[in-house]
Design a protein around this motif. Structure first.
Motif, PDB file in Angstrom:
ATOM      1  N   SER A  89     -15.344  -1.742 -14.320  1.00  0.00           N
ATOM      2  CA  SER A  89     -14.159  -1.651 -13.440  1.00  0.00           C
ATOM      3  C   SER A  89     -13.981  -2.746 -12.588  1.00  0.00           C
ATOM      4  CB  SER A  89     -14.236  -0.042 -12.743  1.00  0.00           C
ATOM      5  OG  SER A  89     -15.290  -0.126 -11.984  1.00  0.00           O
ATOM      6  N   VAL A  90     -12.659  -2.666 -12.018  1.00  0.00           N
ATOM      7  CA  VAL A  90     -12.401  -3.848 -11.283  1.00  0.00           C
ATOM      8  C   VAL A  90     -11.136  -3.040 -10.330  1.00  0.00           C
ATOM      9  CG1 VAL A  90     -10.816  -4.814 -12.673  1.00  0.00           C
ATOM     10  CG2 VAL A  90     -11.925  -6.138 -10.624  1.00  0.00           C
ATOM     11  N   GLN A  91     -11.192  -3.535  -9.011  1.00  0.00           N
ATOM     12  CA  GLN A  91      -9.933  -3.168  -8.176  1.00  0.00           C
ATOM     13  C   GLN A  91      -8.891  -3.822  -8.094  1.00  0.00           C
ATOM     14  OE1 GLN A  91     -11.059  -1.687  -4.503  1.00  0.00           O
ATOM     15  NE2 GLN A  91      -9.024  -0.737  -3.742  1.00  0.00           N
ATOM     16  N   ALA A  92      -7.584  -3.672  -8.565  1.00  0.00           N
ATOM     17  CA  ALA A  92      -6.539  -4.440  -8.248  1.00  0.00           C
ATOM     18  C   ALA A  92      -5.629  -3.631  -7.667  1.00  0.00           C
ATOM     19  CB  ALA A  92      -6.069  -4.906  -9.857  1.00  0.00           C
ATOM     20  N   ASP A  93      -4.323  -4.231  -7.581  1.00  0.00           N
ATOM     21  CA  ASP A  93      -2.915  -3.205  -6.734  1.00  0.00           C
ATOM     22  C   ASP A  93      -2.997  -2.091  -7.464  1.00  0.00           C
ATOM     23  OD1 ASP A  93      -0.875  -2.370  -5.771  1.00  0.00           O
ATOM     24  OD2 ASP A  93       0.034  -3.984  -5.447  1.00  0.00           O
ATOM     25  N   ASP A  94      -3.479  -0.971  -7.040  1.00  0.00           N
ATOM     26  CA  ASP A  94      -3.589   0.271  -7.652  1.00  0.00           C
ATOM     27  C   ASP A  94      -2.010   0.714  -8.029  1.00  0.00           C
ATOM     28  OD1 ASP A  94      -3.053   1.080  -5.224  1.00  0.00           O
ATOM     29  OD2 ASP A  94      -5.099   2.592  -5.391  1.00  0.00           O
ATOM     30  N   SER A  95      -1.029   0.376  -7.500  1.00  0.00           N
ATOM     31  CA  SER A  95       0.318   0.886  -7.492  1.00  0.00           C
ATOM     32  C   SER A  95       1.210   0.128  -8.668  1.00  0.00           C
ATOM     33  CB  SER A  95       0.947   1.097  -6.006  1.00  0.00           C
ATOM     34  OG  SER A  95       1.071  -0.297  -5.596  1.00  0.00           O
TER      35      SER A  95
END
Length: 171
Positions: A89-95
């Motif tokens: 997993s990775v964190q991106a702009d979640d919107s």
């Protein structure tokens, strides 16, 4: 509708050969056989999904979901054949509502939190590079060129840029 009693969906994605339809309903992504419209599987997330897209061969579905204070991830991959969420997993702009796959399916592009576009290696979702310092307003779209050699990014002000796969702006 998948049936007369079907609930409305919020997002859909079709695999490249048109045999599988993924539809997001509340907290569930439901997979359907596109010919018979029968359910073939369900994957549930506790967070809302803002985007989803199949890879070029249809074996993976990338989803961009909301992250939480305790769960710092937004991009997840679903193995469609095994009907399971992969560990990476990775964190991106979640919107952000756009995800783009490279033509060969080895790179996934998503908007990062700083307005730049980030490219991630598949299946590890490790950062390959960041397409940065061009867009000063929100990026609204991006996609890979059909020959797989470049990615195009565009923003809400109408500015666009062409990048090579190493993350270098062209021209």
């Amino acid at each position: 509708w998948s049936s007369l009693e079907g609930d409305g969906g919020e997002l859909i994605a079709m695999n490249p050969n048109g045999t599988i339809l993924a539809s997001y309903h509340g907290k569930d992504i439901i997979f359907f056989d596109a010919t018979t419209l029968e359910r073939t599987g369900t994957i549930s997330f506790d967070e809302d999904i803002s985007a989803m897209k199949f890879n070029p061969n249809g074996s993976l579905l990338a989803v961009n979901k909301r992250s939480t204070v305790h769960l710092k991830e937004s991009i997840r991959l679903i193995d469609v054949n095994q009907m399971q969420v992969l560990e990476s997993s990775v964190q991106a702009d979640d919107s952000f509502r756009n995800i783009a796959w490279s033509v060969d399916g080895t790179i996934l592009a998503a908007q990062g939190y700083d307005g730049d576009v980030e490219q991630y290696r598949i299946p590890s979702l490790t950062l390959k590079n960041t397409l940065q310092e061009v867009h000063v307003v929100d990026v609204t779209c991006f996609d890979y060129r059909l020959d797989g050699q470049y990615i195009l990014t565009g923003d809400e002000a109408g500015r666009w840029a062409v990048w090579d796969l190493q993350g270098q702006r062209q021209g």
